[in-house]
Design a protein around this motif. Structure first.
Motif, PDB file in Angstrom:
ATOM      1  N   GLU A 127       6.654 -10.281  -1.866  1.00 49.36           N
ATOM      2  CA  GLU A 127       5.942  -9.032  -2.145  1.00 49.36           C
ATOM      3  C   GLU A 127       4.889  -9.234  -3.229  1.00 49.36           C
ATOM      4  OE1 GLU A 127       6.875  -5.096  -4.714  1.00 49.36           O
ATOM      5  OE2 GLU A 127       8.516  -5.861  -3.504  1.00 49.36           O
ATOM      6  N   THR A 128       5.232  -9.946  -4.294  1.00 48.81           N
ATOM      7  CA  THR A 128       4.294 -10.180  -5.395  1.00 48.81           C
ATOM      8  C   THR A 128       3.066 -10.937  -4.909  1.00 48.81           C
ATOM      9  OG1 THR A 128       6.099 -10.196  -7.005  1.00 48.81           O
ATOM     10  CG2 THR A 128       4.027 -11.219  -7.664  1.00 48.81           C
ATOM     11  N   LEU A 160       0.999  -8.587  -2.679  1.00 47.11           N
ATOM     12  CA  LEU A 160       0.400  -7.534  -3.492  1.00 47.11           C
ATOM     13  C   LEU A 160      -0.830  -8.050  -4.223  1.00 47.11           C
ATOM     14  CD1 LEU A 160       0.548  -4.639  -4.612  1.00 47.11           C
ATOM     15  CD2 LEU A 160       2.070  -5.497  -6.410  1.00 47.11           C
ATOM     16  N   SER A 201       3.170   1.009  -0.488  1.00 44.49           N
ATOM     17  CA  SER A 201       3.686   2.020  -1.404  1.00 44.49           C
ATOM     18  C   SER A 201       3.194   1.776  -2.822  1.00 44.49           C
ATOM     19  CB  SER A 201       5.217   2.024  -1.364  1.00 44.49           C
ATOM     20  OG  SER A 201       5.748   2.982  -2.237  1.00 44.49           O
ATOM     21  N   ARG A 202       3.227   0.512  -3.263  1.00 46.61           N
ATOM     22  CA  ARG A 202       2.766   0.184  -4.609  1.00 46.61           C
ATOM     23  C   ARG A 202       1.278   0.539  -4.775  1.00 46.61           C
ATOM     24  NH1 ARG A 202       7.577  -0.657  -5.376  1.00 46.61           N
ATOM     25  NH2 ARG A 202       8.587  -2.656  -5.805  1.00 46.61           N
ATOM     26  N   GLU A 215       0.550   4.303  -4.841  1.00 43.38           N
ATOM     27  CA  GLU A 215       0.941   4.904  -6.115  1.00 43.38           C
ATOM     28  C   GLU A 215      -0.059   4.554  -7.208  1.00 43.38           C
ATOM     29  OE1 GLU A 215       4.740   4.995  -9.217  1.00 43.38           O
ATOM     30  OE2 GLU A 215       4.780   3.680  -7.475  1.00 43.38           O
ATOM     31  N   ARG A 216      -0.496   3.311  -7.246  1.00 44.29           N
ATOM     32  CA  ARG A 216      -1.419   2.893  -8.301  1.00 44.29           C
ATOM     33  C   ARG A 216      -2.796   3.519  -8.140  1.00 44.29           C
ATOM     34  NH1 ARG A 216      -0.406  -3.681  -8.736  1.00 44.29           N
ATOM     35  NH2 ARG A 216       1.831  -3.605  -9.243  1.00 44.29           N
TER      36      ARG A 216
END
Length: 817
Positions: A326-327, A330, A363-364, A367-368
């Motif tokens: 994920e990192t 992202l 999702s991240r 939100e950001r």
């Protein structure tokens, strides 16, 4: 921290008071309940203490599904439960398998593989199950849109029962099979997750079979885990199911759940909804995202302690791998997003991006950036892409996919989250169409994140008692978030780094009280300090208030959510002229104050709400956001307006003298807030004699009492002021000197109020020391003569009021006006 705008829904004071008295709760908790629509005391009481639950028979048509299943149970025909690879799919499958085993059924299960099968029921899976002898296909968490696949299963001779909770197809077609679906079958709680549906179906099966349903209660832990993980609203029966499941999880006999809590570091005696959502659920999801979803299901079903430990450790490793993957994605997606620049909606694609984690990445980013985001993983060496999207409030993601459907091969989901399949050649066209649709439906206000405020509190209220009381809102999650409290016009000080400088502890000052707070992930500086002196300048700070237990100590902890500049609505000044010089002339013509009289008992009116000594900023914001109209009474309107400006607003401001001259100024509002105490008994009488239904609130403390004494002394103790003004006029007389306006009200006047300037001029005129030309805004000094101030009737009247006020305020004012 990310900037936001405060969303403070109106909360009528009468509704708050009604809940406060009926439920014996605090004002902040009553505010929370009112702002969440629980204005009826009975409904609020049920929310806090009750456990609403509905009969499984409330599903329309569930009896047909139950009878279909029981026919196969009694005949010992093979039943296959077809689930899904996420937590809800795994838990709903486990609930049905355990229930059917308890009835003696011949049952197995099938979970699709995210990579090879994709989401939901497929034609290939139907054929595979038919070939291995399945006679009843029972779906869990899927198939409400699988119209063709269900028809194919029936053509192959399988019976089918569909249990699901997802949205149906846009064309409204449903599978030709018995259906158990909370929204489509008229169930009183339409937001059940799939495990909740399965749980209800299991109870209906046991009832119809005449079996003891006691063993089914043990699966409340699975239902709670799925309900939180699937982010359905924690309201009504969903909240009941989670509350009951948390109690069950603390004493669960399932080896798999005990092992999972152990590897996640979750204490069974303190497990809460957050532990489910951030501790247990990600580990179960990780298996389905990266490897095999059936590991999670095996964990739920195994009775072997050793095997449970092995699987739990496998899931923990998968979760660590998921975080690493994920990192990486992202980081790459952030780069693509930066290249796109400012858009209303983003579509990001990358070759080799694992489809199991792109939903988390979406999702991240949503939100950001506070934009709807779709992230697409394109298979290496293939033209096929799979995407997952996440939305923001005010944007229907599923509706957007429908609007852009010409570019997609397949899609499904709901307003907040959705998935899709796409030809890689269509990604750019889809991205443009998606952004155009987002730009058409999202306004500028939609693109700024909103921080919803549940309660407005002062620093004196944020203690352990309130933290424990707000815990009554648990379990919290989607649809029932933890309460957010606003401490208005606060100051922050004393930053102390923690967590190697990643976080900071600090002190919050409000209304003469102090409280300790923490900000996570904001660095070692005071939050909101960018370019501002937050130790001096007031800010609006929102917090979550928690009960923190550490090394045996229990204390309240404020966790910062937002630190925003105070940007209050305007303050409307009543009883004053728009031109300060006009206010000077008005005072010259005003009737002289009469003799003060004691406060008598007046008919009508309501008892005052006495909150003296508490945070006036919190009180002003509470009543300003009641939606009912607020008038604030102060000692002198101009001085107070300068003090309040930039801190609070959204109300009318008036001083007691103006109200004395025009009592009608207080008409049309539901609330009078006494920020400063009345300086004389006659002013207290004005407040006392309010009409029935108009509420009076007392909010002054020692600082406001001193302010009232100072203002009263300045406004009516005229000896020194008269001498100062006369010297000022004498020293600045001449053609090139300051204007009369500058002399009376400019910087050199020492913030003299227009009313005081009018009183001083009135006395000087009566004594024959000056002549005044209003039309020319000019003043002429007459030949000075030695005279006694008491020769002026105005001076005598002002002095009498001065002395009466000093006596009245020295007694610190009565407890109720």
């Amino acid at each position: 921290m990310r900037s936001a705008r405060l969303d403070i829904p109106p909360a009528p004071a009468a509704a708050i008071a009604r809940l406060r008295e009926a439920l014996a709760v605090s004002d902040p908790l009553a505010q929370v309940l009112v702002r969440r629509g629980l204005t009826d005391p009975a409904a609020a009481r049920e929310f806090l203490t009750g456990e609403p639950e509905h009969d499984p028979g409330a599903f329309a048509g569930i009896d047909i599904a139950v009878e279909t299943i029981l026919v196969h149970v009694r005949a010992h025909r093979r039943i296959t439960v077809h689930g899904d690879y996420d937590v809800d799919g795994v838990c709903s499958t486990a609930v049905l398998v355990r229930a059917l085993r308890g009835l003696g059924a011949e049952v197995d299960w099938y979970l699709p593989d995210r990579m090879s099968d994709g989401y939901g029921l497929s034609r290939a899976t139907v054929e595979r199950l038919a070939s291995r002898g399945t006679e009843l296909l029972l779906t869990a968490d899927c198939a409400v849109t699988a119209v063709e696949e269900v028809a194919h299963a029936r053509a192959l001779g399988l019976s089918v029962v569909v249990s699901d909770h997802h949205s149906p197809r846009a064309d409204g077609q449903l599978p030709d099979a018995p259906l158990v679906h909370p929204a489509l079958c008229g169930y009183p709680c339409p937001d059940l997750c799939a495990a909740g549906v399965a749980h209800k179906l299991a109870f209906a099966l046991y009832r119809a079979a005449g079996a003891d349903d006691a063993p089914l209660h043990a699966d409340a832990d699975l239902v709670a885990l799925a309900t939180v993980a699937d982010v359905v609203p924690l309201k009504g029966e969903n909240r009941t199911l989670v509350r009951r499941g948390l109690r069950q999880l603390a004493v669960t006999e399932k080896p798999g759940l005990r092992a999972l809590m152990a590897v996640a570091g979750v204490d069974p005696t303190r497990v809460d909804a957050r532990a489910l959502g951030f501790g247990l659920a990600p580990r179960i999801n990780a298996a389905g995202r990266l490897h095999r979803a059936d590991a999670g299901l095996e964990l739920m079903l195994t009775t072997d302690e050793a095997r449970a430990g092995e699987i739990a450790r496998e899931l923990d490793r998968a979760n660590a791998e998921r975080r690493d993957t994920e990192t990486r994605i992202l980081f790459e997606a952030e780069g693509r997003l930066a290249e796109q620049g400012e858009r209303h909606g983003h579509v990001l694609a990358g070759v080799g991006w694992h489809p199991g984690v792109i939903g988390i990445v979406a999702s991240r980013l949503a939100e950001r950036r506070h934009r709807p985001v779709v992230v697409i993983g394109v298979e290496s060496g293939s033209e096929r892409g799979r995407g997952s999207g996440r939305s923001i409030s005010g944007f229907d993601l599923l509706g957007a996919l429908r609007a852009c459907g010409e570019h997609l091969e397949r899609f499904g989901g709901h307003r907040a989250a959705a998935g899709l399949e796409i030809d890689a050649a269509q990604v750019d066209a889809f991205a443009e169409a998606f952004d155009r649709h987002a730009a058409a439906v999202l306004g500028p206000e939609d693109l700024v994140p909103r921080e919803r405020v549940d309660a407005i509190v002062g620093g004196d209220e944020v203690g352990l008692e309130l933290a424990e009381e707000l815990a009554r809102l648990q379990p919290c999650g989607h649809g029932n978030p933890p309460a957010t409290v606003l401490v208005p016009a606060a100051r922050l000080s004393d930053p102390r780094p923690m967590g190697e400088g990643r976080h900071v502890r600090f002190t919050v000052h409000s209304g003469g009280a102090r409280a300790q707070a923490v900000a996570f992930g904001s660095g070692a500086r005071l939050p909101g300090a960018e370019g501002r002196e937050v130790e001096v300048e007031p800010i609006d700070a929102t917090f979550a208030l928690q009960v923190n237990e550490w090394r045996g100590a229990v204390e309240p902890r404020l966790v910062l959510r937002q630190a925003l500049p105070c940007e209050p609505a305007p303050i409307t000044l009543l009883g004053v002229s728009g031109d300060p010089l006009e206010a000077v002339w008005a005072e010259l013509d005003a009737p002289l104050p009469g003799q003060d009289a004691p406060v008598g008992e007046a008919p009508g009116g309501t008892a005052a709400v006495d909150r003296r000594g508490t945070s006036s900023a919190a009180g002003l914001r509470r009543l300003a956001h009641s939606g009912e109209g607020l008038l604030v009474l102060v000692a002198e309107v101009h001085r107070r307006e300068r003090h309040l400006r930039g801190r609070v607003g959204g109300f009318s401001l008036c001083d007691y003298v103006a109200l004395e001259r025009d009592p009608g100024l207080a008409g049309g509002v539901a609330h009078l807030l006494l920020l400063d105490p009345p300086a004389i008994a006659a002013h207290a009488a004005l407040v006392h004699e309010r009409p029935i239904g108009q509420q009076v609130h007392l909010y002054w403390g020692e600082p406001e009492l001193r302010c009232a004494q100072y203002v009263h002394d300045c406004e009516y103790g005229l000896r020194e002021s008269l001498a100062a003004l006369y010297r000022q006029l004498r020293d600045n007389s001449g053609a090139s000197g300051p204007t009369l306006r500058e002399l009376l009200l400019g910087e050199a006047s020492g913030a003299r109020s227009p009313a005081l300037a009018g009183r001083l001029l009135r006395v000087l005129c009566e004594l024959g020391l000056i002549e005044l030309s209003r039309e020319d805004e000019a003043i002429v000094l007459l030949d000075p003569v030695r005279t006694e101030l008491e020769r002026s009737a105005a001076f005598r009247a002002y002095t009498a009021r001065h002395q009466a006020g000093l006596r009245y305020l020295t007694r610190r004012a009565p407890r109720a006006a």
